[in-house]
Design a protein around this motif. Sequence first.
Motif, PDB file in Angstrom:
ATOM      1  N   ASP A  30      -9.354  -3.508 -11.447  1.00 15.63           N
ATOM      2  CA  ASP A  30      -9.688  -4.523 -12.445  1.00 15.63           C
ATOM      3  C   ASP A  30     -10.337  -5.754 -11.810  1.00 15.63           C
ATOM      4  O   ASP A  30     -11.225  -6.365 -12.399  1.00 15.63           O
ATOM      5  CB  ASP A  30      -8.448  -4.937 -13.231  1.00 15.63           C
ATOM      6  N   VAL A  31      -9.891  -6.106 -10.608  1.00 12.33           N
ATOM      7  CA  VAL A  31     -10.471  -7.246  -9.905  1.00 12.33           C
ATOM      8  C   VAL A  31     -11.882  -6.915  -9.422  1.00 12.33           C
ATOM      9  O   VAL A  31     -12.786  -7.747  -9.488  1.00 12.33           O
ATOM     10  CB  VAL A  31      -9.571  -7.675  -8.717  1.00 12.33           C
ATOM     11  N   ALA A  32     -12.082  -5.699  -8.954  1.00 12.47           N
ATOM     12  CA  ALA A  32     -13.398  -5.291  -8.460  1.00 12.47           C
ATOM     13  C   ALA A  32     -14.405  -5.146  -9.597  1.00 12.47           C
ATOM     14  O   ALA A  32     -15.556  -5.562  -9.482  1.00 12.47           O
ATOM     15  CB  ALA A  32     -13.280  -3.981  -7.683  1.00 12.47           C
ATOM     16  N   TYR A  33     -13.974  -4.555 -10.693  1.00 12.09           N
ATOM     17  CA  TYR A  33     -14.859  -4.330 -11.837  1.00 12.09           C
ATOM     18  C   TYR A  33     -14.582  -5.376 -12.912  1.00 12.09           C
ATOM     19  O   TYR A  33     -13.959  -5.091 -13.926  1.00 12.09           O
ATOM     20  CB  TYR A  33     -14.639  -2.934 -12.420  1.00 12.09           C
ATOM     21  N   THR A  34     -15.057  -6.589 -12.688  1.00 13.02           N
ATOM     22  CA  THR A  34     -14.786  -7.670 -13.639  1.00 13.02           C
ATOM     23  C   THR A  34     -15.834  -7.782 -14.725  1.00 13.02           C
ATOM     24  O   THR A  34     -15.530  -8.195 -15.839  1.00 13.02           O
ATOM     25  CB  THR A  34     -14.722  -9.024 -12.921  1.00 13.02           C
ATOM     26  N   GLY A  35     -17.074  -7.478 -14.395  1.00 10.89           N
ATOM     27  CA  GLY A  35     -18.150  -7.677 -15.349  1.00 10.89           C
ATOM     28  C   GLY A  35     -18.516  -9.139 -15.536  1.00 10.89           C
ATOM     29  O   GLY A  35     -19.246  -9.486 -16.451  1.00 10.89           O
ATOM     30  N   LYS A  36     -18.026 -10.007 -14.660  1.00 10.42           N
ATOM     31  CA  LYS A  36     -18.288 -11.442 -14.811  1.00 10.42           C
ATOM     32  C   LYS A  36     -19.735 -11.802 -14.472  1.00 10.42           C
ATOM     33  O   LYS A  36     -20.356 -12.560 -15.191  1.00 10.42           O
ATOM     34  CB  LYS A  36     -17.343 -12.252 -13.928  1.00 10.42           C
ATOM     35  N   VAL A  37     -20.234 -11.294 -13.377  1.00 10.86           N
ATOM     36  CA  VAL A  37     -21.607 -11.597 -12.978  1.00 10.86           C
ATOM     37  C   VAL A  37     -22.485 -10.378 -13.231  1.00 10.86           C
ATOM     38  O   VAL A  37     -23.473 -10.454 -13.959  1.00 10.86           O
ATOM     39  CB  VAL A  37     -21.684 -12.042 -11.502  1.00 10.86           C
ATOM     40  N   LEU A  38     -22.112  -9.264 -12.633  1.00  9.87           N
ATOM     41  CA  LEU A  38     -22.782  -8.000 -12.930  1.00  9.87           C
ATOM     42  C   LEU A  38     -21.975  -7.298 -14.004  1.00  9.87           C
ATOM     43  O   LEU A  38     -20.751  -7.204 -13.901  1.00  9.87           O
ATOM     44  CB  LEU A  38     -22.832  -7.100 -11.683  1.00  9.87           C
ATOM     45  N   ASP A  39     -22.649  -6.821 -15.018  1.00 15.00           N
ATOM     46  CA  ASP A  39     -21.917  -6.112 -16.058  1.00 15.00           C
ATOM     47  C   ASP A  39     -21.347  -4.813 -15.493  1.00 15.00           C
ATOM     48  O   ASP A  39     -21.778  -4.320 -14.454  1.00 15.00           O
ATOM     49  CB  ASP A  39     -22.803  -5.841 -17.273  1.00 15.00           C
ATOM     50  N   TYR A  40     -20.363  -4.272 -16.205  1.00 17.32           N
ATOM     51  CA  TYR A  40     -19.645  -3.093 -15.718  1.00 17.32           C
ATOM     52  C   TYR A  40     -20.575  -1.895 -15.543  1.00 17.32           C
ATOM     53  O   TYR A  40     -20.433  -1.110 -14.612  1.00 17.32           O
ATOM     54  CB  TYR A  40     -18.487  -2.760 -16.665  1.00 17.32           C
ATOM     55  N   LYS A  41     -21.568  -1.774 -16.394  1.00 15.32           N
ATOM     56  CA  LYS A  41     -22.514  -0.666 -16.293  1.00 15.32           C
ATOM     57  C   LYS A  41     -23.288  -0.736 -14.969  1.00 15.32           C
ATOM     58  O   LYS A  41     -23.448   0.268 -14.275  1.00 15.32           O
ATOM     59  CB  LYS A  41     -23.471  -0.701 -17.480  1.00 15.32           C
ATOM     60  N   THR A  42     -23.732  -1.920 -14.614  1.00 16.71           N
ATOM     61  CA  THR A  42     -24.443  -2.107 -13.343  1.00 16.71           C
ATOM     62  C   THR A  42     -23.522  -1.811 -12.168  1.00 16.71           C
ATOM     63  O   THR A  42     -23.921  -1.150 -11.204  1.00 16.71           O
ATOM     64  CB  THR A  42     -24.997  -3.545 -13.244  1.00 16.71           C
ATOM     65  N   GLN A  43     -22.290  -2.277 -12.257  1.00 14.87           N
ATOM     66  CA  GLN A  43     -21.329  -1.997 -11.195  1.00 14.87           C
ATOM     67  C   GLN A  43     -21.094  -0.495 -11.055  1.00 14.87           C
ATOM     68  O   GLN A  43     -20.976   0.021  -9.946  1.00 14.87           O
ATOM     69  CB  GLN A  43     -20.019  -2.730 -11.460  1.00 14.87           C
ATOM     70  N   LYS A  44     -21.025   0.222 -12.160  1.00 18.61           N
ATOM     71  CA  LYS A  44     -20.828   1.670 -12.120  1.00 18.61           C
ATOM     72  C   LYS A  44     -22.037   2.356 -11.482  1.00 18.61           C
ATOM     73  O   LYS A  44     -21.879   3.289 -10.689  1.00 18.61           O
ATOM     74  CB  LYS A  44     -20.578   2.213 -13.530  1.00 18.61           C
ATOM     75  N   LEU A  45     -23.241   1.894 -11.782  1.00 20.24           N
ATOM     76  CA  LEU A  45     -24.437   2.465 -11.160  1.00 20.24           C
ATOM     77  C   LEU A  45     -24.437   2.229  -9.646  1.00 20.24           C
ATOM     78  O   LEU A  45     -24.846   3.099  -8.874  1.00 20.24           O
ATOM     79  CB  LEU A  45     -25.703   1.897 -11.803  1.00 20.24           C
ATOM     80  N   ILE A  46     -23.941   1.082  -9.226  1.00 18.36           N
ATOM     81  CA  ILE A  46     -23.803   0.809  -7.792  1.00 18.36           C
ATOM     82  C   ILE A  46     -22.799   1.785  -7.181  1.00 18.36           C
ATOM     83  O   ILE A  46     -23.043   2.356  -6.117  1.00 18.36           O
ATOM     84  CB  ILE A  46     -23.381  -0.658  -7.544  1.00 18.36           C
ATOM     85  N   ALA A  47     -21.684   1.994  -7.860  1.00 18.02           N
ATOM     86  CA  ALA A  47     -20.670   2.939  -7.370  1.00 18.02           C
ATOM     87  C   ALA A  47     -21.251   4.348  -7.256  1.00 18.02           C
ATOM     88  O   ALA A  47     -21.008   5.056  -6.267  1.00 18.02           O
ATOM     89  CB  ALA A  47     -19.446   2.931  -8.283  1.00 18.02           C
ATOM     90  N   ILE A  48     -22.021   4.762  -8.244  1.00 16.27           N
ATOM     91  CA  ILE A  48     -22.657   6.078  -8.202  1.00 16.27           C
ATOM     92  C   ILE A  48     -23.569   6.178  -6.984  1.00 16.27           C
ATOM     93  O   ILE A  48     -23.535   7.170  -6.242  1.00 16.27           O
ATOM     94  CB  ILE A  48     -23.447   6.350  -9.505  1.00 16.27           C
ATOM     95  N   ALA A  49     -24.366   5.163  -6.759  1.00 13.41           N
ATOM     96  CA  ALA A  49     -25.289   5.176  -5.621  1.00 13.41           C
ATOM     97  C   ALA A  49     -24.542   5.207  -4.290  1.00 13.41           C
ATOM     98  O   ALA A  49     -24.940   5.930  -3.363  1.00 13.41           O
ATOM     99  CB  ALA A  49     -26.218   3.957  -5.678  1.00 13.41           C
ATOM    100  N   ILE A  50     -23.456   4.475  -4.184  1.00 11.30           N
ATOM    101  CA  ILE A  50     -22.698   4.434  -2.928  1.00 11.30           C
ATOM    102  C   ILE A  50     -22.110   5.802  -2.605  1.00 11.30           C
ATOM    103  O   ILE A  50     -22.250   6.302  -1.489  1.00 11.30           O
ATOM    104  CB  ILE A  50     -21.601   3.355  -2.974  1.00 11.30           C
ATOM    105  N   VAL A  51     -21.448   6.416  -3.570  1.00 11.69           N
ATOM    106  CA  VAL A  51     -20.833   7.715  -3.279  1.00 11.69           C
ATOM    107  C   VAL A  51     -21.892   8.789  -3.070  1.00 11.69           C
ATOM    108  O   VAL A  51     -21.704   9.705  -2.265  1.00 11.69           O
ATOM    109  CB  VAL A  51     -19.775   8.131  -4.324  1.00 11.69           C
TER     110      VAL A  51
END
Length: 108
Positions: A30-51
């Motif tokens: 929950d702390v990592a995926y806050t959506g405060k600056v980057l929305d959750y969708k963008t964060q998920k796309l980053i996670a997809i790219a990393i793995v």
Amino acid sequence: MKNEVFYGEGMKIVKEKYPDLYDVIVKLNDVAYTGKVLDYKTQKLIAIAIVAAKCDEIATKKQMISGIKELGITKEEIIDALKVVLLTSGMPAFTKAMRILNEIEKEL
């Protein structure tokens, strides 16, 4: 992961046998995926790219599926993220992730 949706047997075991540890993992998520600056969708796309860049097939598939199901991430959005993987991690990581995405598309 949002709404306490973890994929895989390992987290199921942690939740059942080590609920205190599971709660900490949920809070960290929950702390990592806050959506405060980057929305959750963008964060998920980053996670997809990393793995995908790590060539972790299981994690890549799980991240893609959860992004598609939870957030409505499109195939085209994932491919855009994977283009960055191609530039930063090379052809093997990119083609493996593209294969996984193709398999998911057939399953869904």
